[in-house]
Design an enzyme around this catalytic site. Structure first.
Site, PDB file in Angstrom:
ATOM      1  N   SER A   1       0.654  -1.416   0.092  1.00 20.70           N
ATOM      2  CA  SER A   1      -0.274  -0.142  -0.172  1.00 20.70           C
ATOM      3  C   SER A   1       0.703   1.102   0.518  1.00 20.70           C
ATOM      4  CB  SER A   1      -0.934   0.128   0.947  1.00 20.70           C
ATOM      5  OG  SER A   1      -2.077   1.326   1.135  1.00 20.70           O
TER       6      SER A   1
ATOM      7  N   ASP B   1      -8.768  -6.523  -5.248  1.00 21.46           N
ATOM      8  CA  ASP B   1      -8.248  -5.095  -4.483  1.00 21.46           C
ATOM      9  C   ASP B   1      -8.559  -3.892  -5.842  1.00 21.46           C
ATOM     10  OD1 ASP B   1      -7.109  -2.827  -3.753  1.00 21.46           O
ATOM     11  OD2 ASP B   1      -5.173  -3.069  -3.371  1.00 21.46           O
TER      12      ASP B   1
ATOM     13  N   HIS C   1      -8.259  -5.114  -0.878  1.00 19.45           N
ATOM     14  CA  HIS C   1      -6.811  -4.489  -0.470  1.00 19.45           C
ATOM     15  C   HIS C   1      -6.195  -5.191   0.734  1.00 19.45           C
ATOM     16  CE1 HIS C   1      -3.739  -1.225  -0.588  1.00 19.45           C
ATOM     17  NE2 HIS C   1      -3.733  -1.269   0.708  1.00 19.45           N
TER      18      HIS C   1
END
Length: 380
Positions: free
Chosen positions: A159, A325, A358
């Protein structure tokens, strides 16, 4: 290197758990301003070898911290990546010197809006400078200089941590031998920026925010920060995952209330996420870090040519994405991989199946573990 040291503060034991150091800097920010001094909170695991070439820097995500594999002091919970870091795990302290640094702008010990401004002896608040991902990375480089680490065997991040890893590889390509970028992107999309703006507006609309000056009183903009967290948390999950976990099941009741209590389990879950978040995070830090992510665009300094950002790179890259995601979808990873191919870089890429969106990079995923372990071992 020595120019960055604050000799009066240089009595720290450099390596180990829960380390803090204050360095003079200054750090030249993306906006041209100078920021000093720099405070860092970090942890290390394992031993730096004699050649000082076995360091692995782990970069944390937006609301993460440096407690990657040790107990969090506020929550009492295990570190956020104990599935990946530890004895016998893909990033093994028996093999690597593992380092994780709380990012600039955060609220867990590194310089951020809640830190004391030595010029006023009061919290910076909104006087803290607007920072970028590149600023976070440049600050980390100053700390690595202080620690005597010139080259990283690898940099690993998911991320926002992946954004830092990418920035490292373009800002200091000679210092990074390999990079693992998980569930990340080379820029924020309009949708990403939109979700962050909803969160920021929720915080700033909270009357307790007081233009960022709430540190002087007892009240905090907790309601606004909780809403920001709830909105963001939805983006970390997937529709399939939410449906599988909650569906339309009611929370502790047999029928609907025909009111605005948390009738559904998913509502109760999100409220819990929001409430627990405000106990460990600072609202102003949330503003600053989300802004840094929104500003991130690796291709922007190269006229929009992403391949040019990696021109001449010798770094080995490994990209991992997850098929559910929708915050940083596979197409974003594929775009970077195609740019690296155009730059003739050494790059591998895999999309993994996962029902959890995610946040899959934080969850138990044996395939991801095997890929990371194999990639790191390949260069030993």
């Amino acid at each position: 290197m020595a120019a960055y040291m604050d000799r009066a503060q240089n009595m720290d034991e450099k390596f180990g758990l829960n380390r803090k150091v204050r360095l003079l800097g200054p750090l030249t920010l993306s906006n041209g301003a100078q920021f000093a001094p720099l405070e860092f909170a970090y942890e290390s695991y394992g031993t730096l070898n004699e050649a000082r070439d076995n360091a692995v820097l782990i970069c944390h995500a937006l609301t993460g911290d440096h407690y990657v594999a040790s107990t969090h002091p506020l929550t009492g919970k295990p570190g956020w990546w104990t599935r990946m870091v530890g004895e016998g795990k893909p990033i093994d302290p028996a093999k690597y010197f593992i380092l994780c640094i709380n990012v600039l702008g955060s609220c867990m010990g590194s310089s951020g809006p809640a830190s004391i401004d030595p010029g006023t002896d009061a919290p910076y608040g909104m006087e803290f400078p607007v920072i970028t991902i590149n600023d976070m990375v440049a600050a980390q480089a100053i700390l690595l200089d202080h620690l005597g680490i010139e080259t990283l065997a690898a940099i690993v991040g998911g991320s926002m941590g992946g954004m830092q890893a990418l920035a490292w590889c373009t800002m200091f390509p000679h210092r990074v031998k390999s990079a693992v970028v998980i569930a990340s992107a080379a820029r924020h999309s309009a949708q990403n920026i939109a979700f962050h703006e909803v969160g920021r507006q929720a915080i700033m609309a909270d009357p307790n925010w007081q233009s960022g000056g709430y540190y002087h009183g007892d009240a905090r903009p907790s309601a606004g920060l909780a809403v920001a967290r709830m909105a963001a948390h939805i983006t970390y999950l997937s529709e399939a995952g939410l449906t599988e976990k909650f569906g339309r099941q009611l929370q502790d009741r047999e029928s609907k209330s025909f009111g605005f209590d948390a009738d559904f389990q998913v509502e109760s879950y999100l409220r819990h996420q929001g409430i627990s978040f405000v106990e460990r995070f600072d609202a102003n830090s949330y503003l600053y870090i989300t802004r840094a992510m929104d500003y991130f665009d690796l291709a922007e300094p190269h006229g929009g040519n992403l391949a040019a950002a990696f021109h001449g790179t010798k770094t080995r890259f490994c990209f991992i994405s997850f098929d559910t995601d929708w915050l940083y979808p596979t197409s974003e990873s594929r775009r970077i991989v195609q740019a690296l191919n155009a730059a003739r870089a050494n790059v591998s890429f895999v999309e993994l199946p996962s029902a959890f969106g995610h946040d899959s990079f934080l969850l138990d995923n044996p395939d991801m573990n095997r890929i990371v372990a194999g990639f790191l071992e390949a260069q030993q």
